[in-house]
Scaffold this motif. Structure first.
Motif, short mmCIF file in Angstrom:
data_model
loop_
_atom_site.label_atom_id
_atom_site.label_comp_id
_atom_site.label_asym_id
_atom_site.label_seq_id
_atom_site.Cartn_x
_atom_site.Cartn_y
_atom_site.Cartn_z
N VAL A 84 0.86 -1.19 0.00
CA VAL A 84 0.00 0.00 0.00
C VAL A 84 0.89 1.23 0.00
N VAL A 85 0.56 2.20 -0.87
CA VAL A 85 1.28 3.47 -0.93
C VAL A 85 0.33 4.58 -0.51
N THR A 109 5.53 4.42 0.98
CA THR A 109 5.08 3.04 0.98
C THR A 109 4.94 2.58 2.41
N MET A 110 3.78 2.03 2.75
CA MET A 110 3.55 1.52 4.09
C MET A 110 4.43 0.29 4.33
N SER A 111 4.86 0.10 5.57
CA SER A 111 5.73 -1.04 5.88
C SER A 111 4.94 -2.33 5.78
N GLY A 112 5.60 -3.37 5.36
CA GLY A 112 4.97 -4.68 5.25
C GLY A 112 4.42 -4.94 3.86
N THR A 113 4.46 -6.18 3.47
CA THR A 113 3.85 -6.62 2.22
C THR A 113 3.07 -7.89 2.51
N ALA A 114 2.17 -8.22 1.62
CA ALA A 114 1.37 -9.42 1.77
C ALA A 114 1.52 -10.27 0.52
N THR A 153 -6.98 -13.38 5.72
CA THR A 153 -6.76 -12.00 6.13
C THR A 153 -5.27 -11.76 6.30
N ILE A 154 -4.76 -10.75 5.61
CA ILE A 154 -3.36 -10.37 5.68
C ILE A 154 -3.34 -8.92 6.16
N SER A 155 -2.44 -8.58 7.06
CA SER A 155 -2.39 -7.22 7.58
C SER A 155 -1.10 -6.53 7.19
N LEU A 156 -1.20 -5.22 6.96
CA LEU A 156 -0.04 -4.37 6.75
C LEU A 156 -0.05 -3.37 7.90
N VAL A 157 1.10 -2.96 8.35
CA VAL A 157 1.20 -2.02 9.46
C VAL A 157 1.39 -0.62 8.92
N ASN A 158 0.60 0.33 9.39
CA ASN A 158 0.72 1.73 9.00
C ASN A 158 1.96 2.29 9.67
N SER A 159 2.89 2.80 8.87
CA SER A 159 4.13 3.34 9.44
C SER A 159 4.11 4.86 9.36
#
Length: 86
Positions: free
Chosen positions: A49-50, A61-66, A79-85
């Motif tokens: 996610v950008v 770019t938000m940290s983490g990828t799925a 369900t996969i989560s990305l962390v908002n940095s």
């Protein structure tokens, strides 16, 4: 059909968020709500996610990828989560 949920842990109302798969945009950007955001995906890929600030178009770019593999013979959601940095 199988699907997966990609989620971002938080969002800001002053930004829009673009889901990407293997570097390509997926759908239209989503305006932040101040709360977590989710996208339902039906294709395999490496998702990220950008975030783009609406005031000055600064992107991050938000940290983490799925990494998601969709198996059409399975009917369960993932369900996969990305962390908002921030």
């Amino acid at each position: 059909c199988s699907s997966a949920i990609v989620s971002l842990s938080g969002s800001e109302t002053t930004a829009s968020y673009q889901l990407k798969s293997n570097g390509a945009n997926v759908g239209a950007p989503v305006t932040g709500t101040g709360s977590p955001l989710t996208w339902t995906v039906t294709a395999s890929g490496n998702y990220s996610v950008v975030a783009t600030l609406t005031s000055n178009s600064c992107q991050r770019t938000m940290s983490g990828t799925a990494g998601i593999t969709i198996n059409s013979s399975v009917l369960s959601d993932q369900t996969i989560s990305l962390v908002n940095s921030n």
